[in-house]
Write an enzyme that holds these catalytic residues in place. Sequence first.
Site, PDB file in Angstrom:
ATOM      1  N   LYS A   9       0.805  -1.237   0.000  1.00 53.12           N
ATOM      2  CA  LYS A   9       0.000   0.000   0.000  1.00 53.12           C
ATOM      3  C   LYS A   9       0.836   1.285   0.000  1.00 53.12           C
ATOM      4  O   LYS A   9       0.406   2.296  -0.536  1.00 53.12           O
ATOM      5  CB  LYS A   9      -0.937   0.022   1.206  1.00 53.12           C
TER       6      LYS A   9
ATOM      7  N   ASP B 116     -10.186   3.311   2.054  1.00 53.17           N
ATOM      8  CA  ASP B 116     -10.392   2.645   3.357  1.00 53.17           C
ATOM      9  C   ASP B 116     -11.227   3.498   4.320  1.00 53.17           C
ATOM     10  O   ASP B 116     -12.110   2.984   5.002  1.00 53.17           O
ATOM     11  CB  ASP B 116      -9.040   2.340   4.015  1.00 53.17           C
TER      12      ASP B 116
HETATM   13  P1  NDP Z   1       0.292  -2.134   9.071  1.00 52.08           P
HETATM   14  O1  NDP Z   1       1.232  -3.263   8.877  1.00 52.08           O
HETATM   15  O2  NDP Z   1       0.523  -0.854   8.364  1.00 52.08           O
HETATM   16  O3  NDP Z   1       0.194  -1.773  10.667  1.00 52.08           O
HETATM   17  C1  NDP Z   1       0.082  -2.816  11.600  1.00 52.08           C
HETATM   18  C2  NDP Z   1      -0.267  -2.258  12.982  1.00 52.08           C
HETATM   19  O4  NDP Z   1      -0.476  -3.354  13.856  1.00 52.08           O
HETATM   20  C3  NDP Z   1       0.834  -1.397  13.602  1.00 52.08           C
HETATM   21  O5  NDP Z   1       0.235  -0.407  14.406  1.00 52.08           O
HETATM   22  C4  NDP Z   1       1.581  -2.419  14.480  1.00 52.08           C
HETATM   23  O6  NDP Z   1       2.239  -1.840  15.584  1.00 52.08           O
HETATM   24  C5  NDP Z   1       0.426  -3.248  14.972  1.00 52.08           C
HETATM   25  N1  NDP Z   1       0.847  -4.597  15.375  1.00 52.08           N
HETATM   26  C6  NDP Z   1       1.221  -5.614  14.550  1.00 52.08           C
HETATM   27  N2  NDP Z   1       1.505  -6.715  15.280  1.00 52.08           N
HETATM   28  C7  NDP Z   1       1.304  -6.376  16.589  1.00 52.08           C
HETATM   29  C8  NDP Z   1       1.426  -7.091  17.806  1.00 52.08           C
HETATM   30  N3  NDP Z   1       1.796  -8.368  17.853  1.00 52.08           N
HETATM   31  N4  NDP Z   1       1.110  -6.439  18.952  1.00 52.08           N
HETATM   32  C9  NDP Z   1       0.717  -5.146  18.928  1.00 52.08           C
HETATM   33  N5  NDP Z   1       0.579  -4.422  17.798  1.00 52.08           N
HETATM   34  C10 NDP Z   1       0.878  -5.025  16.635  1.00 52.08           C
HETATM   35  O7  NDP Z   1      -1.156  -2.754   8.723  1.00 52.08           O
HETATM   36  P2  NDP Z   1      -2.457  -1.946   8.236  1.00 52.08           P
HETATM   37  O8  NDP Z   1      -2.590  -0.723   9.064  1.00 52.08           O
HETATM   38  O9  NDP Z   1      -2.446  -1.819   6.761  1.00 52.08           O
HETATM   39  O10 NDP Z   1      -3.623  -2.993   8.597  1.00 52.08           O
HETATM   40  C11 NDP Z   1      -4.007  -3.253   9.939  1.00 52.08           C
HETATM   41  C12 NDP Z   1      -5.120  -4.289   9.954  1.00 52.08           C
HETATM   42  O11 NDP Z   1      -6.299  -3.763   9.366  1.00 52.08           O
HETATM   43  C13 NDP Z   1      -4.781  -5.567   9.157  1.00 52.08           C
HETATM   44  O12 NDP Z   1      -5.239  -6.676   9.909  1.00 52.08           O
HETATM   45  C14 NDP Z   1      -5.586  -5.410   7.882  1.00 52.08           C
HETATM   46  O13 NDP Z   1      -5.961  -6.652   7.318  1.00 52.08           O
HETATM   47  C15 NDP Z   1      -6.816  -4.670   8.396  1.00 52.08           C
HETATM   48  N6  NDP Z   1      -7.489  -3.883   7.348  1.00 52.08           N
HETATM   49  C16 NDP Z   1      -8.817  -4.174   7.074  1.00 52.08           C
HETATM   50  C17 NDP Z   1      -9.497  -3.440   6.117  1.00 52.08           C
HETATM   51  C18 NDP Z   1     -10.935  -3.761   5.845  1.00 52.08           C
HETATM   52  O14 NDP Z   1     -11.452  -3.345   4.787  1.00 52.08           O
HETATM   53  N7  NDP Z   1     -11.640  -4.426   6.750  1.00 52.08           N
HETATM   54  C19 NDP Z   1      -8.846  -2.371   5.332  1.00 52.08           C
HETATM   55  C20 NDP Z   1      -7.463  -2.124   5.724  1.00 52.08           C
HETATM   56  C21 NDP Z   1      -6.821  -2.878   6.691  1.00 52.08           C
HETATM   57  P3  NDP Z   1       3.743  -1.268  15.483  1.00 52.08           P
HETATM   58  O15 NDP Z   1       3.629   0.083  14.828  1.00 52.08           O
HETATM   59  O16 NDP Z   1       4.201  -1.209  16.878  1.00 52.08           O
HETATM   60  O17 NDP Z   1       4.531  -2.245  14.627  1.00 52.08           O
END
Ligand code: NDP
Length: 273
Positions: A68, A105
Site C-alpha cells: 500500500k 479505506d
Molecule cells: P500495518 O502493517 O501498516 O500496521 C500494523 C499495525 O499493527 C501497527 O500499528 C503495528 O504496531 C500493529 N501490530 C502488529 N503486530 C502487533 C502485535 N503483535 N502487537 C501489537 N501491535 C501489533 O497494517 P495496516 O494498518 O495496513 O492494517 C491493519 C489491519 O487492518 C490488518 O489486519 C488489515 O488486514 C486490516 N485492514 C482491514 C481493512 C478492511 O477493509 N476491513 C482495510 C485495511 C486494513 P507497530 O507500529 O508497533 O509495529
Amino acid sequence: MAAPDRYAVIGHPISHSKSPIIHALFAEQTGENMRYEALDISPAELEEQLHACLTDGFSGLNVTVPHKENVIPLLDRLTERAELAGAVNTITRATDGTLEGDNTDGLGLIADLRDNLHIELIDASILILGAGGATRGIVPLLMEQQPAELMIANRTVEKAEALATTFAHLGNLTARGFEQLEDRNFHVIINATSAGLDGNIPPFPASLISPDTICYDLSYSMHGTPFVSWAKENGCKQAYQGWGMLIEQAAESFNIWRNIRPDTEYVRKRLPG
Ligand code: NDP
C-alpha cells in the site's frame, strides 16, 4: 459482446483475498462487463509487475498488504485523501495511460460504522488501537464526523504520536502506548492492529470497555477474530468484524472505476460477518 474490462487485487500473499468474490457480485448486480482476479506479486517484483499489469490490459488495481505504501513512487499522481493517508488501495489507469492512486479505506469504514451499523460518532470518544497504514487512512474521515476526542494507541508509541501530530489540525487527537490505557474507557474502540492475524491480541486492559462500548475490528475471518472475542468477553455493547468495511471500500473502488456504486447489502447478505 466486447471483451470484459480487467481488474485485479495485488498483494503478497493473496490467495485468502475475498476481493474477487466481492467484485464478481458487484458486476453481477450492476451488469458491468468486467473481470476481476487476484495476483500474487512479491515486493521484489512490484515495480516490474505493476507496469506489466497496467500496460497489459488491466484498467485498475486494488492494492493490499504489503504494497500500500510502496506503490506510491510508481504512480503518476495521488488523490488528496491518498496523499493524506500516505497509502494507496486503488489504482486507476486513465485514458492517457497515466496512473492515479486513491485510498478508499476511510470511506469504507465510515459507510459501515455510520450507515450500516448506525453507530453514533458525533461527540463520541473514540480509541484506535494501531498506527499503521489503515489508521492513517481512517483518521481524517473519523475526524470529519466530529467526535469529542480520538485517541491513537500503539505498541510503538512514537508512531501513534507522529500520527497525532500529523493530524493535530483536525481536532482533539491524542496518542498513548498500550500500557497507558488503564484509566480510560471509550464509546467506540477500533482495532486497527494486525496483531490478531496469528490468533492472539496484545493484553489490552479490560477497563477500556464499559457496557455502552461498541468495538469494531478492521480484521475479519470466517471463524471470528480474537479482538471481537475479547470485546464480548469483557462486556461490550456490540462488537463487529471488518467485513462491512471490506465490502464498502471495494464498492468505492468499483465506483471510481465504473462510475456506479453497487448496492452493498446485496454482497453483505452473501458474505459472513
Ligand atoms: P500495518 O502493517 O501498516 O500496521 C500494523 C499495525 O499493527 C501497527 O500499528 C503495528 O504496531 C500493529 N501490530 C502488529 N503486530 C502487533 C502485535 N503483535 N502487537 C501489537 N501491535 C501489533 O497494517 P495496516 O494498518 O495496513 O492494517 C491493519 C489491519 O487492518 C490488518 O489486519 C488489515 O488486514 C486490516 N485492514 C482491514 C481493512 C478492511 O477493509 N476491513 C482495510 C485495511 C486494513 P507497530 O507500529 O508497533 O509495529
